[in-house]
Design an enzyme around this catalytic site. Structure first.
Site, short mmCIF file in Angstrom:
data_model
loop_
_atom_site.label_atom_id
_atom_site.label_comp_id
_atom_site.label_asym_id
_atom_site.label_seq_id
_atom_site.Cartn_x
_atom_site.Cartn_y
_atom_site.Cartn_z
N ARG A 194 30.68 -11.57 -35.53
CA ARG A 194 31.22 -13.06 -35.08
C ARG A 194 32.13 -13.70 -36.15
O ARG A 194 31.95 -14.94 -36.44
CB ARG A 194 29.93 -13.84 -34.63
CG ARG A 194 29.11 -13.22 -33.79
CD ARG A 194 27.84 -14.08 -33.42
NE ARG A 194 28.22 -15.03 -32.17
CZ ARG A 194 27.99 -16.24 -31.99
NH1 ARG A 194 27.30 -16.98 -32.95
NH2 ARG A 194 28.22 -16.77 -30.81
N ASP B 67 28.72 -14.58 -48.62
CA ASP B 67 29.03 -15.78 -47.83
C ASP B 67 29.32 -16.76 -48.65
O ASP B 67 29.21 -16.63 -50.05
CB ASP B 67 28.00 -16.16 -46.84
CG ASP B 67 28.55 -16.69 -45.43
OD1 ASP B 67 29.39 -17.44 -45.39
OD2 ASP B 67 28.09 -16.19 -44.33
N ASP C 260 0.77 -1.13 0.14
CA ASP C 260 0.02 0.01 0.08
C ASP C 260 0.87 1.20 -0.06
O ASP C 260 1.82 1.23 0.94
CB ASP C 260 -0.96 -0.10 1.26
CG ASP C 260 -1.86 1.00 1.14
OD1 ASP C 260 -2.90 1.18 0.29
OD2 ASP C 260 -1.89 2.10 1.85
N GLY D 149 30.95 -16.14 -52.16
CA GLY D 149 32.25 -16.11 -52.31
C GLY D 149 33.08 -16.36 -51.03
O GLY D 149 32.36 -16.33 -50.04
N ASP D 150 34.42 -16.54 -51.03
CA ASP D 150 35.07 -16.69 -49.85
C ASP D 150 35.85 -15.44 -49.68
O ASP D 150 36.82 -14.83 -50.45
CB ASP D 150 35.98 -17.99 -50.07
CG ASP D 150 37.12 -18.05 -48.89
OD1 ASP D 150 37.34 -17.42 -48.24
OD2 ASP D 150 37.39 -19.55 -48.95
N PHE D 151 35.69 -14.81 -48.43
CA PHE D 151 36.31 -13.45 -48.16
C PHE D 151 37.94 -13.42 -48.16
O PHE D 151 38.44 -12.58 -48.20
CB PHE D 151 35.62 -12.61 -47.00
CG PHE D 151 35.31 -13.36 -45.73
CD1 PHE D 151 36.58 -13.82 -45.01
CD2 PHE D 151 34.24 -13.49 -45.11
CE1 PHE D 151 36.30 -14.49 -43.77
CE2 PHE D 151 34.05 -14.26 -43.79
CZ PHE D 151 35.04 -14.49 -43.14
#
Ligand SMILES: O=c1[nH]cc([C@@H]2O[C@H](COP(=O)(O)OP(=O)(O)OP(=O)(O)O)[C@@H](O)[C@H]2O)c(=O)[nH]1
Length: 631
Positions: free
Chosen positions: A537, A494, A88, A520-522
């Site tokens: 990530r 990716d 209260d 593609g492959d970075f």
């Protein structure tokens, strides 16, 4: 969670909030308490002049509210709750008690009284522990109050009436709501803000700590409305638990019969000379004849020691799709779930009981049911489902972690031990089968869904026209970005085996700006051009040498003003505080050549490639965000 040792005591109990106040419900829900709301029918008509001080009125009203609900629930439905909480809130000014205004004129009278002055807000709280014995209700009641001082500015008549016409004063003690428009009337607050809003959360937690972890005898306060017992931090409390630490008896709780009257005699467990509750006392002496007591139970250590059991129970319940079945068909009894999923009844029942005790399920006479957060996060079809990551944890990370000891000794990943084959490249390992590919993508997708909003909004990215999310997988972050920044064109880059599978993860029926996917492959292929390169990530998967290869490729494409946005768990520079991130670094050790890094380590890597003005945002979510600009 910091307060969990205290609030955790209520997890397995049937808690009832005897209040219709939406503010009290919100305050308690926000700290993760689960409770039913049963508003009290007690009329707030106690004779104010019969109380020596305003707080006594608030405390007694709170007690009566809670008692009414405890009695009603016991008598009417024979559903005795374990704990009933009543409260209260009143305002006290010039020795007058103000409650909720009955009409606008009343609100005006109250606000005029408060105008330009300091007043006190008191919230009385009653916590009743109930037991049903031979169908009679036994109660132990604890109460306390909290005072906060609030000062109003000098307010014009016009402003007061404008505020009254907003409608806000009507269901609020003293005729104002400090948490909303009423906040503009207030010059200062001394004390607990939430106490003014309707529930003194801090004092409540301390009171629970006092109840469930009673202080040693020399600390016990006997005065009725004594000061708050000193409890340094809730997380440091040893919970001395085991099942026996459920609430039994404590100083300051009085035992009541169902009429609310105090009764003598009772169920006190004995207290030894140090205030530790025991069934009987065993004298212990060391070689010098000095009596010794064993140290308090190290709850944190015990929790960590057994942590893997709780994790595995969660992983297995998810893997067996128990939460999915309960979402669609619950509540269900153990035998029905066992029949549905083809498991043993005895094993299933133990797993369900463990999940209930861990706060994942609700166990009622009708059977087991999911809690709200399980429906949101643990069922496979929830919008923010972590199911994908949980399956990945069960099937992939768990076997790797069982080889942690070898990983520490050898300083390298353990895929060969966990899966019986030599590790090639991290992603080749995952993508060797269609199932492995989709499992890994689902895991990454679930984390990306959960973190995308915080990553996308950690910095204002509206000045960028194009972005390329390198290793952006299913495009979950990309989609969030185009929603928040409608002028941003986002490309996800990716591996071909990832892009080939993205259709499983595209939202259906949503009309957002399209995201472009390029395969593609970075490390090997030409990167799409963009103003902003996103690496979420990604860097933690790789050792510094590989990171330099990638950053130099990006740097070569960037004009001054272009930027990199990293999303990673950022360690503190001394690597001693952020246990989630430090454990994630062990996770990277068992499966990759990468690691988690501190803000300074990322800064050093980025600056070597001409990216300066490095800004770091710790989001409080799983991923933190770093933005840096090419100069
Ligand atoms: O600044 C704020 N001050 C007070 C409030 C709200 O005011 C009411 C106080 O009323 P009471 O304690 O009697 O509680 P009720 O709402 O009637 O619910 P019960 O069922 O518990 O009697 C309370 O709701 C405060 O939250 C406020 O919002 N801001």
């Amino acid at each position: 969670m910091v307060l969990s040792p205290v609030l955790g005591k209520l997890v397995s109990k049937r808690v009832v909030l005897a209040s219709a106040s939406p503010r009290r419900q919100e305050i308690l829900t926000n700290v993760g308490l689960r409770f039913e709301v049963v508003p009290s029918w007690f009329k707030e008509t106690l004779e104010k002049s019969s109380f020596a001080a305003p707080f006594e009125y608030a405390v007694e009203t709170a007690r009566q509210k809670a008692l009414e609900v405890a009695n009603r629930m016991h008598v009417k439905h024979m559903r005795t709750p374990d704990v009933v909480i009543g409260a209260d809130t009143i305002v006290s000014v010039d020795e007058q008690i103000l409650e909720k205004p009955v009409d606008k004129q009343d609100a005006y009278r109250m606000l005029s009284r408060l105008n330009g002055k300091e007043h006190s807000v008191f919230t009385g709280v009653a916590i009743i522990h109930c037991h049903s014995k031979d169908s009679k209700l036994e109660m132990e009641i604890t109460d306390f109050y909290e005072e906060t001082k609030v000062k109003f500015s000098e307010l014009s008549e016009e402003l007061l009436w404008e505020y009254i016409h907003s409608g806000e004063p009507m269901d609020k003690a003293g005729g104002y709501g400090i948490q909303a428009l009423g906040g503009m009337l207030v010059e200062y607050v001394h004390g607990d803000f939430l106490n003014v809003v309707g529930f003194p959360l801090n004092h409540f937690c301390k009171k629970l700590a006092e109840l469930y972890y009673p202080p040693s005898k020399h600390n016990v306060q006997h005065k009725k409305y004594d000061s708050i017992p000193s409890v340094d931090t809730f997380e440091n409390l040893s919970d001395g638990e085991s099942e026996s630490s459920n609430f039994t008896e404590h100083k300051g709780a009085s035992k009541l019969d169902s009429s609310g009257k105090h009764s003598s005699g009772g169920v006190y467990t004995s207290e030894n000379s140090s205030g530790v509750r025991t069934g009987f006392t065993v004298p212990l002496e060391n070689q010098n004849g000095v009596s010794q007591r064993p140290p308090e139970v190290p709850s944190k250590i015990l929790e960590l020691m057994d942590g893997f059991r709780a994790s595995k129970a969660l992983l297995v319940a998810s893997k067996l799709k128990i939460f999915d079945h309960l979402k669609h068909k619950g509540p269900l009894k153990a035998v029905d779930i066992a029949n549905e999923i083809g498991t043993s009844v005895c094993g299933t029942e133990r797993l369900l009981d463990a999940c209930a005790a861990l706060g994942l399920l609700e166990k009622t006479p009708q059977g087991y049911g999911n809690t709200d957060s399980v429906n949101t996060f643990l069922t496979s079809d929830g919008e923010y489902s972590l199911h994908g990551y949980i399956i990945h944890s069960n099937d992939h990370l768990w076997p790797l972690f069982t080889n942690l000891e070898s990983a520490i000794k050898e300083g390298s990943r353990q895929n060969h031990r966990a899966f019986g084959k030599k590790a090639e490249d991290l992603f080749k390992d995952y993508y060797h089968s269609q199932e492995g590919k989709q499992c890994f993508m689902a895991a990454m997708h679930s984390i990306a869904r959960l973190t995308a909003r915080d990553v996308a909004t950690a910095f204002d990215l509206s000045r960028f026209k194009s972005a390329c999310d390198l290793g952006g997988c299913t495009g979950a972050l990309a989609r969030e970005l185009v929603q928040i920044y409608p002028n941003l064109k986002v490309t996800v880059f990716d591996l071909p085996e990832v892009i080939a599978n993205i259709s499983y993860f595209q939202p259906s029926g949503q009309h957002t700006a399209p995201v472009t996917f390029v395969s593609g492959d970075f490390f090997k292929d030409k990167l799409p051009e963009a103003d902003l390169y996103i690496l979420s990530r990604i860097l933690h998967d790789w050792p510094d040498e590989k990171i330099h290869v990638l950053l130099s490729k990006i740097s070569a494409l960037c004009r001054p003003g272009c930027a990199i946005l990293l999303a990673e768990m950022v360690l503190d520079d001394e690597k001693k505080n952020r246990s989630t991130a430090l454990l994630q670094s062990l996770n990277m050790l068992v499966q990759t050549e990468g690691k988690e890094r501190s803000g300074s380590e990322y800064q050093a890597l980025l600056e070597q490639h001409g990216f300066t003005n490095v800004k770091i945002r710790i989001t409080g979510n799983l991923l933190d965000v770093i933005l840096c600009v090419k100069t």
